[in-house]
Design a protein around this motif. Structure first.
Motif, PDB file in Angstrom:
ATOM      1  N   GLY A   1       0.806  -1.216   0.000  1.00 12.49           N
ATOM      2  CA  GLY A   1       0.000   0.000   0.000  1.00 12.49           C
ATOM      3  C   GLY A   1       0.839   1.265   0.000  1.00 12.49           C
ATOM      4  O   GLY A   1       0.308   2.369   0.046  1.00 12.49           O
ATOM      5  N   GLN A   2       2.170   1.134  -0.081  1.00 17.89           N
ATOM      6  CA  GLN A   2       3.085   2.272  -0.036  1.00 17.89           C
ATOM      7  C   GLN A   2       3.021   3.073  -1.338  1.00 17.89           C
ATOM      8  O   GLN A   2       2.944   2.517  -2.429  1.00 17.89           O
ATOM      9  N   HIS A   3       3.053   4.408  -1.187  1.00 18.58           N
ATOM     10  CA  HIS A   3       3.115   5.328  -2.326  1.00 18.58           C
ATOM     11  C   HIS A   3       4.557   5.781  -2.477  1.00 18.58           C
ATOM     12  O   HIS A   3       5.176   6.229  -1.512  1.00 18.58           O
ATOM     13  N   GLU A   4       5.088   5.678  -3.677  1.00 19.94           N
ATOM     14  CA  GLU A   4       6.465   6.074  -3.957  1.00 19.94           C
ATOM     15  C   GLU A   4       6.459   6.994  -5.179  1.00 19.94           C
ATOM     16  O   GLU A   4       5.676   6.792  -6.101  1.00 19.94           O
ATOM     17  N   ILE A   5       7.334   7.990  -5.177  1.00 22.22           N
ATOM     18  CA  ILE A   5       7.482   8.879  -6.332  1.00 22.22           C
ATOM     19  C   ILE A   5       8.904   8.747  -6.864  1.00 22.22           C
ATOM     20  O   ILE A   5       9.870   8.928  -6.122  1.00 22.22           O
ATOM     21  N   MET A   6       9.005   8.416  -8.149  1.00 24.12           N
ATOM     22  CA  MET A   6      10.275   8.420  -8.851  1.00 24.12           C
ATOM     23  C   MET A   6      10.234   9.648  -9.767  1.00 24.12           C
ATOM     24  O   MET A   6       9.362   9.738 -10.629  1.00 24.12           O
ATOM     25  N   THR A   7      11.145  10.588  -9.563  1.00 26.91           N
ATOM     26  CA  THR A   7      11.157  11.796 -10.386  1.00 26.91           C
ATOM     27  C   THR A   7      12.246  11.674 -11.440  1.00 26.91           C
ATOM     28  O   THR A   7      13.441  11.615 -11.117  1.00 26.91           O
ATOM     29  N   LEU A   8      11.816  11.614 -12.698  1.00 28.34           N
ATOM     30  CA  LEU A   8      12.739  11.583 -13.822  1.00 28.34           C
ATOM     31  C   LEU A   8      13.077  13.013 -14.198  1.00 28.34           C
ATOM     32  O   LEU A   8      12.177  13.846 -14.335  1.00 28.34           O
ATOM     33  N   GLY A   9      14.349  13.309 -14.346  1.00 24.67           N
ATOM     34  CA  GLY A   9      14.752  14.651 -14.705  1.00 24.67           C
ATOM     35  C   GLY A   9      16.253  14.785 -14.780  1.00 24.67           C
ATOM     36  O   GLY A   9      16.991  13.843 -14.474  1.00 24.67           O
ATOM     37  N   PRO A  10      16.730  15.984 -15.152  1.00 22.49           N
ATOM     38  CA  PRO A  10      18.151  16.184 -15.413  1.00 22.49           C
ATOM     39  C   PRO A  10      18.998  16.597 -14.214  1.00 22.49           C
ATOM     40  O   PRO A  10      20.193  16.814 -14.363  1.00 22.49           O
ATOM     41  N   ASN A  11      18.391  16.695 -13.019  1.00 22.38           N
ATOM     42  CA  ASN A  11      19.125  17.271 -11.894  1.00 22.38           C
ATOM     43  C   ASN A  11      19.210  16.299 -10.709  1.00 22.38           C
ATOM     44  O   ASN A  11      18.368  16.326  -9.807  1.00 22.38           O
ATOM     45  N   PRO A  12      20.257  15.459 -10.667  1.00 26.69           N
ATOM     46  CA  PRO A  12      20.384  14.502  -9.565  1.00 26.69           C
ATOM     47  C   PRO A  12      20.466  15.163  -8.188  1.00 26.69           C
ATOM     48  O   PRO A  12      20.038  14.562  -7.204  1.00 26.69           O
ATOM     49  N   SER A  13      20.969  16.395  -8.116  1.00 26.82           N
ATOM     50  CA  SER A  13      21.064  17.052  -6.805  1.00 26.82           C
ATOM     51  C   SER A  13      19.686  17.397  -6.246  1.00 26.82           C
ATOM     52  O   SER A  13      19.552  17.668  -5.055  1.00 26.82           O
TER      53      SER A  13
END
Length: 161
Positions: free
Chosen positions: A85-97
């Motif tokens: 039931g866990q909600h996780e967000i993976m953010t794809l983008g150019p800024n690892p910091s």
């Protein structure tokens, strides 16, 4: 840099049933047999473009899906893991910091959708599905079903259904 409309035209993208725009770019000529006896391509790949205010709605696949960031604003891929039931967000983008990644995986069976949070922006990504994508393995999920099962995630469910 291209606008979203220019990318859609240049890449010959079409509306996707879950939202966003896509075009299949690769499909293996080789096939595999799934555990339940279905034949699928070894892999498939698409270009996928999502614009702010037009999310990829919550859905589920029977295969892992790998995502690769190309250009535009960061893209939040929301996952609800049915077993926990866990909600996780993976953010794809150019800024690892900023916690963004250039690539990531949505595991098979996860409930997921994606959105661009920045107003008037878009994100262009590619997705690879292994074993290959087939619409028979695609399940678009209903708002009432999800809010009943995961009331603690009502806010994200409201936005992505």
């Amino acid at each position: 840099m291209f606008t979203a409309s220019e990318w859609i035209t240049q890449l010959q993208l079409e509306p996707h049933p879950e939202g966003g725009f896509f075009r299949q770019t690769m499909k293996s000529d080789e096939t595999v047999t799934t555990a339940d006896g279905r034949s699928r391509a070894q892999y498939t790949s698409i270009h996928f473009l999502v614009r702010s205010g037009e999310p990829s709605r919550l859905h589920r696949l029977e295969s892992d899906e790998m995502w690769y960031y190309h250009t535009g604003a960061p893209l939040d891929v929301h996952m609800i893991h049915p077993e926990s039931g866990q909600h996780e967000i993976m953010t794809l983008g150019p800024n690892p910091s900023n916690g963004e990644v250039l690539q990531g995986v949505v595991p098979k069976g996860a409930i997921f959708g994606a959105e661009v949070r920045a107003p008037e922006q878009f994100a262009l990504v590619s997705c690879v599905v292994v074993p290959g994508f087939d619409f028979a393995d695609f399940e678009l999920l209903a708002h009432n079903e999800l809010t009943a099962a995961y009331p603690e995630h009502r806010e994200v469910i409201e936005r992505l259904t």
